[in-house]
Design a protein around this motif. Structure first.
Motif, PDB file in Angstrom:
ATOM      1  N   SER A  16       0.824  -1.217   0.000  1.00 39.73           N
ATOM      2  CA  SER A  16       0.000   0.000   0.000  1.00 39.73           C
ATOM      3  C   SER A  16       0.850   1.255   0.000  1.00 39.73           C
ATOM      4  N   GLY A  17       2.170   1.139   0.219  1.00 37.41           N
ATOM      5  CA  GLY A  17       2.930   2.358   0.447  1.00 37.41           C
ATOM      6  C   GLY A  17       4.354   2.311  -0.028  1.00 37.41           C
ATOM      7  N   SER A  18       5.286   2.490   0.919  1.00 40.50           N
ATOM      8  CA  SER A  18       6.679   2.705   0.521  1.00 40.50           C
ATOM      9  C   SER A  18       7.352   1.435   0.002  1.00 40.50           C
ATOM     10  N   GLY A  19       6.989   0.287   0.538  1.00 37.02           N
ATOM     11  CA  GLY A  19       7.468  -0.969  -0.038  1.00 37.02           C
ATOM     12  C   GLY A  19       8.906  -1.328   0.289  1.00 37.02           C
ATOM     13  N   THR A  20       9.386  -0.940   1.480  1.00 34.63           N
ATOM     14  CA  THR A  20      10.766  -1.329   1.806  1.00 34.63           C
ATOM     15  C   THR A  20      10.858  -2.842   2.055  1.00 34.63           C
ATOM     16  N   ASN A  21       9.803  -3.442   2.584  1.00 33.33           N
ATOM     17  CA  ASN A  21       9.816  -4.910   2.744  1.00 33.33           C
ATOM     18  C   ASN A  21       9.745  -5.598   1.391  1.00 33.33           C
ATOM     19  N   LEU A  22       8.950  -5.049   0.486  1.00 34.47           N
ATOM     20  CA  LEU A  22       8.936  -5.569  -0.885  1.00 34.47           C
ATOM     21  C   LEU A  22      10.346  -5.513  -1.465  1.00 34.47           C
ATOM     22  N   GLN A  23      11.029  -4.381  -1.260  1.00 34.87           N
ATOM     23  CA  GLN A  23      12.382  -4.233  -1.810  1.00 34.87           C
ATOM     24  C   GLN A  23      13.314  -5.308  -1.260  1.00 34.87           C
ATOM     25  N   MET A  93       1.732 -10.281   2.297  1.00 33.95           N
ATOM     26  CA  MET A  93       1.312  -8.904   2.577  1.00 33.95           C
ATOM     27  C   MET A  93       2.494  -8.158   3.193  1.00 33.95           C
ATOM     28  N   ALA A  94       2.848  -7.048   2.552  1.00 39.63           N
ATOM     29  CA  ALA A  94       4.023  -6.294   3.013  1.00 39.63           C
ATOM     30  C   ALA A  94       3.625  -4.818   3.109  1.00 39.63           C
ATOM     31  N   GLY A  95       3.087  -4.452   4.283  1.00 40.83           N
ATOM     32  CA  GLY A  95       2.615  -3.083   4.445  1.00 40.83           C
ATOM     33  C   GLY A  95       1.306  -2.851   3.704  1.00 40.83           C
ATOM     34  N   ASN A 114       1.806 -12.396   6.562  1.00 40.58           N
ATOM     35  CA  ASN A 114       1.746 -10.978   6.926  1.00 40.58           C
ATOM     36  C   ASN A 114       2.905 -10.663   7.860  1.00 40.58           C
ATOM     37  N   ILE A 115       3.283  -9.398   7.872  1.00 41.29           N
ATOM     38  CA  ILE A 115       4.318  -8.942   8.822  1.00 41.29           C
ATOM     39  C   ILE A 115       3.726  -7.818   9.641  1.00 41.29           C
ATOM     40  N   HIS A 116       4.041  -7.842  10.938  1.00 42.71           N
ATOM     41  CA  HIS A 116       3.486  -6.827  11.843  1.00 42.71           C
ATOM     42  C   HIS A 116       4.618  -6.313  12.735  1.00 42.71           C
ATOM     43  N   PRO A 117       4.683  -4.988  12.924  1.00 43.93           N
ATOM     44  CA  PRO A 117       5.809  -4.425  13.676  1.00 43.93           C
ATOM     45  C   PRO A 117       5.619  -4.429  15.190  1.00 43.93           C
ATOM     46  N   SER A 118       5.321  -5.603  15.745  1.00 42.40           N
ATOM     47  CA  SER A 118       5.288  -5.779  17.202  1.00 42.40           C
ATOM     48  C   SER A 118       5.431  -7.271  17.472  1.00 42.40           C
ATOM     49  N   LEU A 174      12.654   4.032  16.654  1.00 44.13           N
ATOM     50  CA  LEU A 174      12.295   2.652  16.982  1.00 44.13           C
ATOM     51  C   LEU A 174      11.810   1.918  15.721  1.00 44.13           C
ATOM     52  N   HIS A 175      11.000   2.607  14.915  1.00 48.29           N
ATOM     53  CA  HIS A 175      10.487   1.957  13.698  1.00 48.29           C
ATOM     54  C   HIS A 175      11.639   1.634  12.741  1.00 48.29           C
ATOM     55  N   ALA A 176      12.642   2.510  12.698  1.00 49.36           N
ATOM     56  CA  ALA A 176      13.794   2.255  11.808  1.00 49.36           C
ATOM     57  C   ALA A 176      14.514   0.976  12.234  1.00 49.36           C
ATOM     58  N   ILE A 178      13.189  -1.497  13.938  1.00 50.87           N
ATOM     59  CA  ILE A 178      12.253  -2.606  13.662  1.00 50.87           C
ATOM     60  C   ILE A 178      12.315  -2.962  12.175  1.00 50.87           C
ATOM     61  N   GLN A 179      12.380  -1.953  11.334  1.00 48.93           N
ATOM     62  CA  GLN A 179      12.411  -2.233   9.892  1.00 48.93           C
ATOM     63  C   GLN A 179      13.706  -2.937   9.483  1.00 48.93           C
ATOM     64  N   ASP A 180      14.812  -2.599  10.152  1.00 53.32           N
ATOM     65  CA  ASP A 180      16.061  -3.326   9.853  1.00 53.32           C
ATOM     66  C   ASP A 180      15.848  -4.824  10.070  1.00 53.32           C
ATOM     67  N   VAL A 181      15.160  -5.159  11.155  1.00 54.34           N
ATOM     68  CA  VAL A 181      14.883  -6.576  11.433  1.00 54.34           C
ATOM     69  C   VAL A 181      13.909  -7.128  10.400  1.00 54.34           C
ATOM     70  N   GLU A 182      12.856  -6.359  10.103  1.00 55.00           N
ATOM     71  CA  GLU A 182      11.862  -6.823   9.113  1.00 55.00           C
ATOM     72  C   GLU A 182      12.532  -7.195   7.794  1.00 55.00           C
ATOM     73  N   HIS A 183      13.465  -6.353   7.366  1.00 53.26           N
ATOM     74  CA  HIS A 183      14.069  -6.543   6.037  1.00 53.26           C
ATOM     75  C   HIS A 183      14.956  -7.789   5.972  1.00 53.26           C
TER      76      HIS A 183
HETATM   77  C1  GRF Z   1       6.083  -2.376   8.082  1.00 54.81           C
HETATM   78  O1  GRF Z   1       6.614  -1.841   9.271  1.00 54.81           O
HETATM   79  C2  GRF Z   1       5.180  -3.541   8.370  1.00 54.81           C
HETATM   80  O2  GRF Z   1       5.503  -4.228   9.542  1.00 54.81           O
HETATM   81  C3  GRF Z   1       3.839  -2.888   8.525  1.00 54.81           C
HETATM   82  O3  GRF Z   1       3.827  -1.831   7.601  1.00 54.81           O
HETATM   83  C4  GRF Z   1       5.161  -1.397   7.372  1.00 54.81           C
HETATM   84  C5  GRF Z   1       5.356  -1.419   5.883  1.00 54.81           C
HETATM   85  O4  GRF Z   1       6.556  -0.817   5.484  1.00 54.81           O
HETATM   86  N1  GRF Z   1       2.786  -3.866   8.310  1.00 54.81           N
HETATM   87  P1  GRF Z   1       7.056  -0.911   3.987  1.00 54.81           P
HETATM   88  O5  GRF Z   1       5.918  -0.441   3.067  1.00 54.81           O
HETATM   89  O6  GRF Z   1       7.449  -2.317   3.698  1.00 54.81           O
HETATM   90  O7  GRF Z   1       8.200   0.031   3.902  1.00 54.81           O
END
Ligand code: GRF
Length: 211
Positions: A16-23, A93-95, A114-118, A174-176, A178-183
């Motif tokens: 839906s948005g920036s797509g850093t997890n997609l990247q 699902m990535a964001g 799905n991924i969730h930031p908690s 904190l989100h930054a 968390i995103q390092d871990v997500e990626h």
């Molecule tokens: C991520 O933090 C994910 O956990 C949440 O939405 C954010 C999406 O970020 N569901 P991005 O679009 O992948 O940059």
């Protein structure tokens, strides 16, 4: 010479948005040894950054706009149709900021990640999980990768990793982290899923390691 067909496990990534997890997933899938390939990127919003990332990687895109559909059922059917039209075996699902209907979940039963930031079940069902964790004063939060079921942020947990909250953290800092871990965690979970390494028994998931 025509390139060999990609025989890896095809996935649709929903954004839906920036797509850093997609990247992160696209970057991982650039390695031919990665078990999944991104067959299509589907967005519920036109013009988002994630779609540009897919274009840059040469991956097909589809926009299924929420406003073009009378209800969640019709929207979810269109999302699944777009995924299936590109041969996707699973949905990642990535964001993605929409909830899919029960019928859609049935169609890709056990194959929607799905991924969730908690650290679920803490701070489930919110688009502000990082802000809420900070506001609650927790010392540890983190990342959860799970299978989607009919409840929001509830399905069987595939992977979790903790991220400590540091003194002076803001939602952004904190989100930054968390995103390092997500990626790192999400591409690894998608690879393991594509290799059939998760054994799901009710809510409990075991990860089989290769011998
Ligand atoms: C991520 O933090 C994910 O956990 C949440 O939405 C954010 C999406 O970020 N569901 P991005 O679009 O992948 O940059």
């Amino acid at each position: 010479m025509t390139p060999a067909a990609d025989s890896r496990y095809p996935i649709a990534v929903l954004v839906s948005g920036s797509g850093t997890n997609l990247q992160a997933i696209l970057d991982a899938a650039a390695d031919p040894g990665y078990a999944a390939t991104v067959a299509v990127v589907i967005s519920d919003r036109p013009g988002v950054r994630a779609l540009g990332r897919a274009d840059a990687a040469g991956v097909p895109t589809a926009v299924v706009a929420w406003g073009d559909h009378p209800d969640r059922e019709s929207f979810s059917t269109a999302v699944c149709d777009a995924a299936a039209a590109h041969g996707a075996e699973a949905i990642v699902m990535a964001g993605f900021m929409r909830i899919l209907s029960a019928a859609a979940l049935n169609r890709y039963s056990g194959r929607i990640l799905n991924i969730h930031p908690s650290l679920l079940p803490a701070f489930a069902g919110t688009t502000h999980a990082v802000r809420d964790a900070l506001g609650h004063g927790v010392k540890l939060t983190g990342v959860t990768v799970h299978l989607a079921d009919e409840h929001v942020d509830y399905g069987p947990i595939l992977e979790q990793e903790a991220v400590p909250v540091l003194a002076g953290d803001t939602e952004d800092t904190l989100h930054a982290r968390i995103q390092d871990v997500e990626h790192r965690l999400y591409p690894a979970a998608v690879d393991a899923f594509a290799r059939g390494r998760y054994e799901v028994a009710g809510r409990v998931v075991a990860r089989r390691e290769p011998v």
